[in-house]
Design an enzyme around this catalytic site. Structure first.
Site, PDB file in Angstrom:
ATOM      1  N   CYS A  32     113.768  21.421 -33.755  1.00  0.00           N
ATOM      2  CA  CYS A  32     112.576  20.725 -34.251  1.00  0.00           C
ATOM      3  C   CYS A  32     112.927  19.646 -35.273  1.00  0.00           C
ATOM      4  CB  CYS A  32     111.603  21.730 -34.862  1.00  0.00           C
ATOM      5  SG  CYS A  32     112.294  22.671 -36.235  1.00  0.00           S
ATOM      6  N   SER A  53     120.095  21.234 -43.172  1.00  0.00           N
ATOM      7  CA  SER A  53     118.755  21.576 -42.687  1.00  0.00           C
ATOM      8  C   SER A  53     117.680  21.054 -43.618  1.00  0.00           C
ATOM      9  CB  SER A  53     118.615  23.090 -42.553  1.00  0.00           C
ATOM     10  OG  SER A  53     119.524  23.608 -41.613  1.00  0.00           O
ATOM     11  N   GLU A  92     118.601  27.925 -44.395  1.00  0.00           N
ATOM     12  CA  GLU A  92     117.803  28.640 -43.388  1.00  0.00           C
ATOM     13  C   GLU A  92     118.720  29.171 -42.286  1.00  0.00           C
ATOM     14  OE1 GLU A  92     116.736  27.491 -40.161  1.00  0.00           O
ATOM     15  OE2 GLU A  92     117.291  25.376 -40.104  1.00  0.00           O
ATOM     16  N   GLN A  95     117.936  30.056 -39.020  1.00  0.00           N
ATOM     17  CA  GLN A  95     117.650  29.793 -37.613  1.00  0.00           C
ATOM     18  C   GLN A  95     118.626  28.803 -36.994  1.00  0.00           C
ATOM     19  OE1 GLN A  95     113.696  28.401 -36.839  1.00  0.00           O
ATOM     20  NE2 GLN A  95     113.807  28.807 -34.645  1.00  0.00           N
ATOM     21  N   ALA A 148     103.500  32.133 -29.257  1.00  0.00           N
ATOM     22  CA  ALA A 148     104.024  33.483 -29.529  1.00  0.00           C
ATOM     23  C   ALA A 148     105.535  33.523 -29.389  1.00  0.00           C
ATOM     24  CB  ALA A 148     103.374  34.487 -28.580  1.00  0.00           C
ATOM     25  N   GLY A 149     106.202  32.420 -29.730  1.00  0.00           N
ATOM     26  CA  GLY A 149     107.659  32.355 -29.631  1.00  0.00           C
ATOM     27  C   GLY A 149     108.358  32.730 -30.925  1.00  0.00           C
ATOM     28  N   MET A 196     109.368  30.835 -33.495  1.00  0.00           N
ATOM     29  CA  MET A 196     108.807  30.263 -34.715  1.00  0.00           C
ATOM     30  C   MET A 196     107.551  31.021 -35.155  1.00  0.00           C
ATOM     31  SD  MET A 196     110.844  27.727 -35.462  1.00  0.00           S
ATOM     32  CE  MET A 196     110.043  26.438 -36.391  1.00  0.00           C
ATOM     33  N   SER A 197     106.748  31.433 -34.201  1.00  0.00           N
ATOM     34  CA  SER A 197     105.540  32.201 -34.537  1.00  0.00           C
ATOM     35  C   SER A 197     105.921  33.552 -35.141  1.00  0.00           C
ATOM     36  CB  SER A 197     104.688  32.407 -33.284  1.00  0.00           C
ATOM     37  OG  SER A 197     104.248  31.165 -32.776  1.00  0.00           O
TER      38      SER A 197
END
Length: 573
Positions: free
Chosen positions: A190, A249, A254, A256, A336-337, A339-340
Site C-alpha cells: 500500500c 516504512s 511496523e 507487516q 475482511a483481509g 489489514m482488517s
C-alpha cells in the site's frame, strides 16, 4: 645478326599511364557494377541502342579508350570486352546483353560480395558476443531498484502501478522479457511499488524497466519521472535492507513489511518466479536482516502498523469532525483481509466492543468473528454497503478491489452526511474511496497519505532504535557484498580446477603405462594421492579468489591468477 625487340617504354603521358593501369581497370569494373544497380547492364560492342543516349555514348568512349580485354575479376576469371549500354524500349530503360555469360558473371559476382559482407558482419558479431560473454563472466550481475513510495509519490500515482500479490511473478516475467534484464522481482504494497532487477548493463536495463513501467502506468514521462527513484549496486542493497527492517516504512518498525518482503522472496524462488541467483539471495538476506533487527533491538516494541495508525488517526479526528467521542462512534470495517484483521487487533486493545463488518463473502468474516471473541460483530454482505454507511460514524476501508467502491455520486444518491457527519479512513492502495467524496457536505474522507501526523510521533520515539538497527544492517550488507564479489571468481575457479584435473589425469595415465605391475587397488591409491596433491596445491589460489574484497582488489587478484595459470584463453573459449 639478330635484332631483339627493344622493351616498350612507359608512356610519357600521365593520363594515359593512369588509364592503362591495372588499378584503373578494376575501378572501372566497380563503377560498372555500381551503375548496374540503376538498370545499366553489361553488353558487348553492339552499342547502336545507345546512340541517342549521352550516358551510353560516354560509356562507349570510356570502354573503347580503356579496352579492358584481359582484366581479372574477383573470382579469378578473365573478363571479355565490357561495355555499359542502355536500351530504349516501351518501359524507358532496358537491359541489353549480347551474351548471357557476362550477365551470369555479374550476378555471381554480386552474390559473392553479399556473402562476403554477411560473413564479415557475422564475424564481428561473434567477436563482440564473445567479448561480452567474457566480461559477464568476470563481472557479476548488479542489482538495481526502480520504484516509488510514500516518500516521493502520492497515492494517486502509486495506485496506477500497484500489482496484486498473485500477479507479482507475472509482472517479473514481463520485465525479464527485455533484452538486458536477467532477473527481476516485484514488491507492491500500500505504501510502495518497487521493481528489483539484475543486469550486466545498468543503463540499458534501467531504461528498459522505466519504459515498461511508463507503458503500464499510462503516466506521462514528466509525471512518472518526478515520482520515481532509481538506485544501483550498494545503494539498492541498502535500500531493501532498510525496507525489510521497517526503517523505510510509513510507520517505522511496523512488522507487516517484513512479511511482505518474505512473500516476495518466496514468489521469486518459485518455478514461475524470475528471481534467479542474485535477486533471490538479496531478498533472503533482507529477510534475515529484518528478523535480526526486530529480535536484537526494541524497534518493533510498541510499534504501530498502517492499520493501527489508521485507528489512532480516526480516534484523533473523531472529536473535530464528528463532534462526539471515539468511544460512542459506530464503527464499520469494509473488507475482511489482513489489514482488517490488524484494524480489529488495535480496536480491541482500545476496548471497542462492537464493530460492523461488510465483505463480499461470509467465510472470512466468520473467521474474524471466531478470533476476536471480545468484539460483537454485525456481519453484512457487500450489497448492503450503502445502508450500512448511513448507519455508521467511522468507516475504515481495506479491500483488494482495484477500483473505488465508494464514490461521490454514490454518497449523494443515498444522501450520506445529511443526518450526521461520516468519517472515512481509506488504507487501501489502489484507493477504495473516490477523492471527490470530500466535496460532499458532511463527509470527511482521508487516505494513507493523511496518516503522517501519527507517523511523525511514532518516528520521533524510535530515533535510538533506528541507529542500532542500521548497525546491524551494515553487517548484513557486507555479507551480501562479499558473496556477490565471490561470484566473479567462479569462472576462474572452475577453469583452474578443470585445467589442473586435466594435467593430473594426463600424468597419471603416462605413469600407469610404466606401473603395469600394480594392482587395481594400488592404482586407486595412486589416483587418490594425485588428487590430494592437486587439491592442496589449489587451496591457496582458490582461497585468495574467495576472499571478500573491494571490486578493484578483486580484479587485481583475478588478473594475477589468470596470468599465473594462463586461464585467459580458457575463459575466452
Amino acid at each position: 645478326m639478330s635484332h631483339s625487340t627493344p622493351p616498350s617504354l612507359p608512356s610519357k603521358c600521365p593520363i594515359k599511364r593512369i588509364t592503362q593501369s591495372q588499378y584503373f581497370r578494376v575501378l572501372y569494373i566497380h563503377a560498372l557494377i555500381f551503375l548496374s544497380f540503376f538498370g545499366i547492364a553489361f553488353a558487348s560492342d553492339d552499342i547502336s541502342a545507345c546512340n541517342r543516349c549521352p550516358i551510353g555514348q560516354l560509356s562507349r568512349k570510356i570502354s573503347a579508350f580503356v579496352s579492358p580485354s584481359k582484366v581479372t575479376n574477383f573470382l579469378g576469371q578473365t573478363e571479355s570486352r565490357i561495355t555499359a549500354t542502355i536500351g530504349i524500349n516501351r518501359c524507358g530503360v532496358s537491359l541489353s546483353n549480347t551474351t548471357g555469360v557476362n550477365r551470369k558473371q555479374s550476378v555471381l559476382m554480386m552474390s559473392t560480395i553479399d556473402e562476403v559482407a554477411t560473413k564479415v558482419k557475422k564475424a564481428k558479431k561473434d567477436k563482440l558476443d564473445k567479448a561480452v560473454r567474457v566480461e559477464n563472466l568476470t563481472n557479476p550481475l548488479q542489482v538495481h531498484v526502480i520504484g516509488l513510495s510514500h516518500h516521493n509519490a502520492g497515492v494517486e500515482v502509486r495506485e496506477k502501478l500497484a500489482v496484486p500479490e498473485n500477479e507479482w511473478n507475472l509482472e517479473s516475467a514481463r520485465l525479464c522479457e527485455q533484452d538486458n534484464i536477467v532477473e527481476a522481482a516485484v514488491l507492491s504494497t500500500c505504501n510502495r511499488f518497487e521493481v528489483y532487477i539484475a543486469s550486466h548493463s545498468a543503463r540499458s536495463a534501467i531504461r528498459e524497466a522505466y519504459s515498461h513501467l511508463q507503458k503500464r502506468s499510462g503516466l506521462s514521462h514528466s509525471e512518472l519521472r518526478k515520482s520515481l527513484f532509481i538506485l544501483s549496486g550498494d545503494d539498492a542493497v541498502w535500500h531493501i535492507l532498510r525496507v525489510s527492517a521497517g526503517l523505510d516504512s510509513l510507520v517505522v518498525g511496523e512488522g507487516q513489511i517484513l512479511s511482505q518482503v518474505r512473500q516476495c522472496y518466496l514468489h521469486c524462488t518459485e518455478e514461475e518466479g524470475s528471481g534467479g541467483k542474485v535477486v533471490s539471495r538479496l531478498f533472503n538476506t533482507a529477510v534475515s536482516a529484518g528478523k535480526r533487527v526486530r529480535s536484537e533491538t526494541s524497534i518493533s516494541k510498541g510499534a504501530v502498523s498502517i492499520s493501527s495508525a489508521a485507528v489512532e488517526f480516526g480516534k484523533f479526528r473523531c472529536e473535530p469532525d464528528l463532534r462526539k467521542p471515539f468511544e460512542k462512534a459506530r464503527l464499520l470495517i469494509v473488507g475482511a483481509g489482513t489489514m482488517s484483521r490488524l484494524l480489529l487487533i488495535h480496536l480491541q486493545s482500545l476496548g471497542v466492543k462492537k464493530v460492523t463488518l461488510v465483505n463480499r463473502s461470509m467465510p472470512k468474516c466468520r473467521d474474524l468473528e471466531a478470533e476476536f471473541k471480545e468484539i460483537e460483530f454485525d456481519i453484512k454482505l457487500s450489497d448492503q454497503l450503502d445502508q450500512t454507511i448511513l448507519e455508521s460514524d467511522i468507516v475504515f476501508t481495506s479491500t483488494s478491489s482495484t477500483g473505488c467502491i465508494i464514490t461521490k455520486d454514490g454518497l449523494e444518491k443515498i444522501n450520506a452526511g445529511r443526518s450526521h457527519p461520516i468519517l472515512f479512513v481509506d488504507i487501501s492502495v489502489p484507493r477504495n474511496i473516490e477523492e471527490e467524496c470530500n466535496e460532499v457536505d458532511g463527509i470527511f474522507s482521508y487516505d494513507v497519505d493523511d496518516l503522517k501526523m501519527v507517523v511523525a510521533r511514532n518516528t520521533a520515539l524510535r530515533r535510538r532504535e533506528i541507529l542500532e538497527a542500521e548497525d546491524i544492517l551494515v553487517e548484513e550488507q557486507n555479507k551480501f557484498q562479499g558473496w556477490q564479489q565471490s561470484l566473479s571468481a567462479i569462472p576462474a575457479i572452475s577453469k583452474m580446477q578443470e585445467k589442473f584435473e586435466t594435467m593430473r589425469a594426463e600424468e597419471v595415465r603416462k605413469a600407469s603405462n610404466k606401473l603395469t605391475n600394480l594392482s587395481p587397488k594400488e592404482m586407486e591409491v595412486v589416483e587418490k594421492l594425485s588428487k590430494g596433491i592437486v587439491n592442496k596445491m589449489m587451496h591457496g589460489p582458490m582461497s585468495a579468489l574467495r576472499q571478500p574484497e573491494g571490486p578493484e582488489e578483486k580484479k587485481k587478484t583475478l588478473h594475477i591468477l589468470k596470468a599465473m595459470f594462463k586461464l585467459e584463453k580458457e575463459l575466452m573459449n
